[in-house]
Every structure is written in C-alpha cells, then in structure tokens.
Design a protein around this motif. Sequence first.
Motif, PDB file in Angstrom:
ATOM      1  N   LEU A  94       0.944  -1.069  -0.078  1.00 37.29           N
ATOM      2  CA  LEU A  94      -0.029   0.004  -0.037  1.00 37.29           C
ATOM      3  C   LEU A  94       0.959   1.437   0.150  1.00 37.29           C
ATOM      4  O   LEU A  94       1.742   1.488   0.831  1.00 37.29           O
ATOM      5  N   VAL A  95       0.718   2.059  -1.080  1.00 39.37           N
ATOM      6  CA  VAL A  95       1.648   3.496  -1.190  1.00 39.37           C
ATOM      7  C   VAL A  95       1.561   4.375   0.041  1.00 39.37           C
ATOM      8  O   VAL A  95       2.505   5.209   0.200  1.00 39.37           O
ATOM      9  N   ASN A  96       0.295   4.379   0.720  1.00 37.12           N
ATOM     10  CA  ASN A  96       0.332   5.361   1.843  1.00 37.12           C
ATOM     11  C   ASN A  96       0.815   4.767   3.204  1.00 37.12           C
ATOM     12  O   ASN A  96       0.705   5.575   4.114  1.00 37.12           O
ATOM     13  N   LEU A  97       1.424   3.651   3.316  1.00 38.54           N
ATOM     14  CA  LEU A  97       1.852   2.964   4.481  1.00 38.54           C
ATOM     15  C   LEU A  97       3.597   2.737   4.149  1.00 38.54           C
ATOM     16  O   LEU A  97       3.703   2.698   3.213  1.00 38.54           O
TER      17      LEU A  97
ATOM     18  N   GLU B 134      -6.681   8.744  -5.719  1.00 39.76           N
ATOM     19  CA  GLU B 134      -6.200   7.597  -4.788  1.00 39.76           C
ATOM     20  C   GLU B 134      -6.568   6.439  -4.922  1.00 39.76           C
ATOM     21  O   GLU B 134      -5.717   5.517  -5.353  1.00 39.76           O
ATOM     22  N   ILE B 138      -4.941   3.104  -6.426  1.00 42.48           N
ATOM     23  CA  ILE B 138      -4.755   1.933  -5.669  1.00 42.48           C
ATOM     24  C   ILE B 138      -5.065   0.922  -6.538  1.00 42.48           C
ATOM     25  O   ILE B 138      -4.678  -0.281  -6.456  1.00 42.48           O
ATOM     26  N   GLU B 143      -3.171  -2.639  -5.505  1.00 39.29           N
ATOM     27  CA  GLU B 143      -3.167  -2.934  -4.003  1.00 39.29           C
ATOM     28  C   GLU B 143      -4.657  -3.418  -3.569  1.00 39.29           C
ATOM     29  O   GLU B 143      -4.632  -3.837  -2.304  1.00 39.29           O
ATOM     30  N   LEU B 147      -4.924  -6.491  -0.969  1.00 35.76           N
ATOM     31  CA  LEU B 147      -5.777  -6.387   0.194  1.00 35.76           C
ATOM     32  C   LEU B 147      -6.499  -7.807   0.197  1.00 35.76           C
ATOM     33  O   LEU B 147      -6.863  -8.594   1.212  1.00 35.76           O
ATOM     34  N   TYR B 157     -11.223  -1.434   5.246  1.00 38.08           N
ATOM     35  CA  TYR B 157     -10.022  -0.861   5.273  1.00 38.08           C
ATOM     36  C   TYR B 157      -9.807   0.354   4.532  1.00 38.08           C
ATOM     37  O   TYR B 157      -9.313   1.372   4.909  1.00 38.08           O
TER      38      TYR B 157
END
Lengths: 224, 273
Positions: A94-97, B134, B138, B143, B147, B157
């Motif tokens: 995840l890019v924001n973590l 975003e 994502i 991403e 998940l 999440y």
Amino acid sequence: MGDILRVEDVSLENAEGRLVFQHLDWNLSVGGCARIHGAPGAGTSAFLRLCAGLADPEEGRVLLDGVALSPYAFSHPFLKKGGIGWVPMEGGLLVNLSLGANVALPLRFLRGHSQVRAEEIALEWLEAAHLSSRAEARPHALEPRERWLGALVRAAAAEANLWLVDQPPPGLDLQARAQATRLLRNAAANPETSFVIAGNADAGQLNATEFRIEQGRIVSGGIQ
Amino acid sequence: MLPKATKAQFGLQRFASPLGGGLRNWLAHLGSVAWLGLTCVRHLLGLRTNQLGVLYDQTKLQVRFTALDALPLALLTSLLLGGITLIQVFAQMSAFGAETYLSQLLAQLVIRELGPLLVSVIVIGRSGTAIAAEMASIKLSGEVDALCAMGINPIQYLLLPRILGGIISVFSLIILFDAAALLGGFLVAWSRFPLSPQAFFHALGNAIQWSELIITFSKATVFGGLIPLICLSSGLRVRSSSTEIPQAVTAAAVASLVAVFLVGAFLSVLVYG
C-alpha cells in the motif's frame, strides 16, 4: 493429506476476452510446492490470481482447502485460519503506508495484534530479511526488489499457509535471492504451508514440483 | 447487398441507440453509489472489535487531511464571505430602514445555505478529488487485489475510514465555517456601520433556532457521507489504464457538486418550503 488447492474444469478469459485457460484441472496437496513456468503471456500471473480468488472463472471452480473460492468471500474459513501470502511481482504494498506498516497491517487487521506488537513482529521479520533500515520508507522510495522482498516478508510475518509468489522483478541480485530463499525455506518448515511459485522465483530448496503452462493447460515438467 | 428495409433499420438503430446514453450512465452511477453505500453499512456492521484500532487510525488520517489541513482555507473564505455578505445586505436593507434584521438575515443565509454548500465545495475540491485519484491509483496498481488476497476487506480498510472521516470533517468544518462567517459579519458591522455589538448578537441569538441547527447537522451528515462515497465510486470505476484517472477525478468532482446542490435544495425545500 488433502488438497489445499483444487482447480476443477476451469476456463478463464483475460480482460481482452482471450481464453487463458481452457478446462483446466489441477491440484496441490497440503504442504506441497508447485513451481509454474510458462512463456511470457502464457498465464502464470493469471494462474496465481485464479488461485487467490482474484479472477472469476467463466466455467469451473477453484476450491481452497475444500471450500469454493468464487464468489470471493472474506468469510472464507481458510482466510481466518492461515490465509494467503500474496507476493505479486510489483509487491502490492500500500503506497500510503511505510514498509513496516505494510508488514504489520495483516497482523493488526487479521490476527488482532495490538499496533505495538504488530510493529515489533514486523520489524523482527524485516531485520531477518535485512530490510529493517527501509522499514520507514514508503513503497515509492523502495527499489522493485525491495518491494517484492517486502511482500515476501509480509507473507512470512502473517504466517500464511498458502504462498502465491509471482516471479521477482528483473535484476534480482544474489543477496536478495538468498534472502528470498531463506524466507521461503523458513516458511516451508511448517508442514502445513504450501507454495505456488511462478517463473524464476527461487524455489530450488523447496523440492518443488515443476509445471508448465502450455496452450491454456498445465502440464508436468519444467522449462523446455 | 443489404435490402433497403434492413439498411433503414440499421440507420434508425444507429441514430436511436445513443439517445438517453447520458441518462443511462447517470442512473448507472447513481445505482453504483447507492450499492456502495449499502455495502459500506453492511461491512461496517461486520467489523470485529480488534479491527477498530486500524479503522480509527485511518479515519484520523482522513480527518487530518480533509478537515485540519483545509481549516485555514475554510476560515479565510468564511471570514470574507461573512463580511462581504453583510456589506451587500446592509446596502440593500438600509434603504428600507431594516438594519436591525441584518444579523438575522446573515445567520439564516450562512447557517442554512452558504455554510454547508461552500464547505462542501472546498471539501470536494481538496479532498474529494484526491480520494478519487487515490482510489483509482490504488486499484490500478494492484493494491486492492493485494488486500483481497490477504483477506483484508478493502471496504472496511479503504472505504469506511474515508466515509467516516468525511462525515466528521464536513461536520466540524461547517460549524467552524458558520462561526467564522458570523464573526466576519460582526467585524464588518462593528467597524463600518452604526450597529452596536449587543444589538447584533441579540438579533443573532433570536435568529438561530432549532430548525437552523437541525438543517445544518442534517446537511453536514448527508454531504459528509455523500462526497467521499461518490468520489470513491468514481475512483473505483477505472478499469485498466492510468489515462482513466483524470477522467475519474473530473467525474467525481462534477457528480459530487451536482449531488450536493440537489440534495441541499431538496433538504431546504423539505424543511422551509
């Protein structure tokens, strides 16, 4: 031992409508390790997506630990038991973590660890993979090999029972390859852990059974 | 060679098939937003207690970005708005000798309509577009797949913290915006016009009734939930190419603005109409 994965008469099309698999039958027993080869575009990544429940087959079904994976449900009993270690080529972090938070996320969200404990475990695993110095870095600041290794660490920390490992990004150096092998061998010490490894990811130490994807089918045997 | 009748039929089909395409797309988007909203409620109820910590952390980040970082812009806008509105209203009302109603009119205008609408415009411009971009990014970078594969529910999440954060942020911003706009109005009235602060605040106190508070809170909750929901839905509609990201962002901004104005008008008519 029973099958961890069973693919029954599956036909799958890609986004462009091209048939990737046709009436595919395949299985992997608990504790087994399969290494899947194929020419570029043959469908090794698509096969991993199928095994993870990320691709809905046009026909047939995929059983994970005896329970159908499609339609995908977060209530699938296997996800609660051990879960899947998903290692795509680009890492899927995840890019924001930060890298550390990425590794800690499944521990917090799925295993119910506190933030402090999850971060401790994440840091231990990152140290084992010589990535602790990069724990605070966001994925965009990591090299492709570090992102891929980070995804391996995330799977290891979550103690996944089924590892779906796509081939590493090009140019994986010897040190990174050795770290990946160490992580995979460590996970393989648990007899209930199974692996599907695509392409040239290093599975030499895992007694992997070799398979090849040819014309929409999986056949036994390595690279020809 | 096709017979003439078949040719005419094809021609008619080609002409008729795009008709109503815009409406069909709009209805499809509306349907997907409604479905996403219901799905979010269902998954909110399915959260386990040990997952609340992660949800809290993510919501906190969203509130910081949407409310705290937008506060200087919102306060500056609201102070200026309050002052300018008062100047314009005073110019009109003083002609009729109705200056005593000045603060009453200002309060009703700002609290009932301008506050919620302008805060929504600020949130759409700053955060809604960012959420859409975003989410699109994502989704395209795999991403969401990562998940799902790990068993982490992306609705719990990714989506829920942004919706909850949106509601909290819009709610807080509207309260602060209204207060700052009234303060701006008061400062102008105090410095430029022969209005005593006592008279201004007395009339203000009389103007703010329960109905003002109810409409403000209703609009804050509805707008705060609707903006992130529409932007999330637009962002998640991208399929395969990064060129779709700007399109998704534009669609998110336009759809959010239209929704906010329509719902705002509907609520105002419902309460005051």
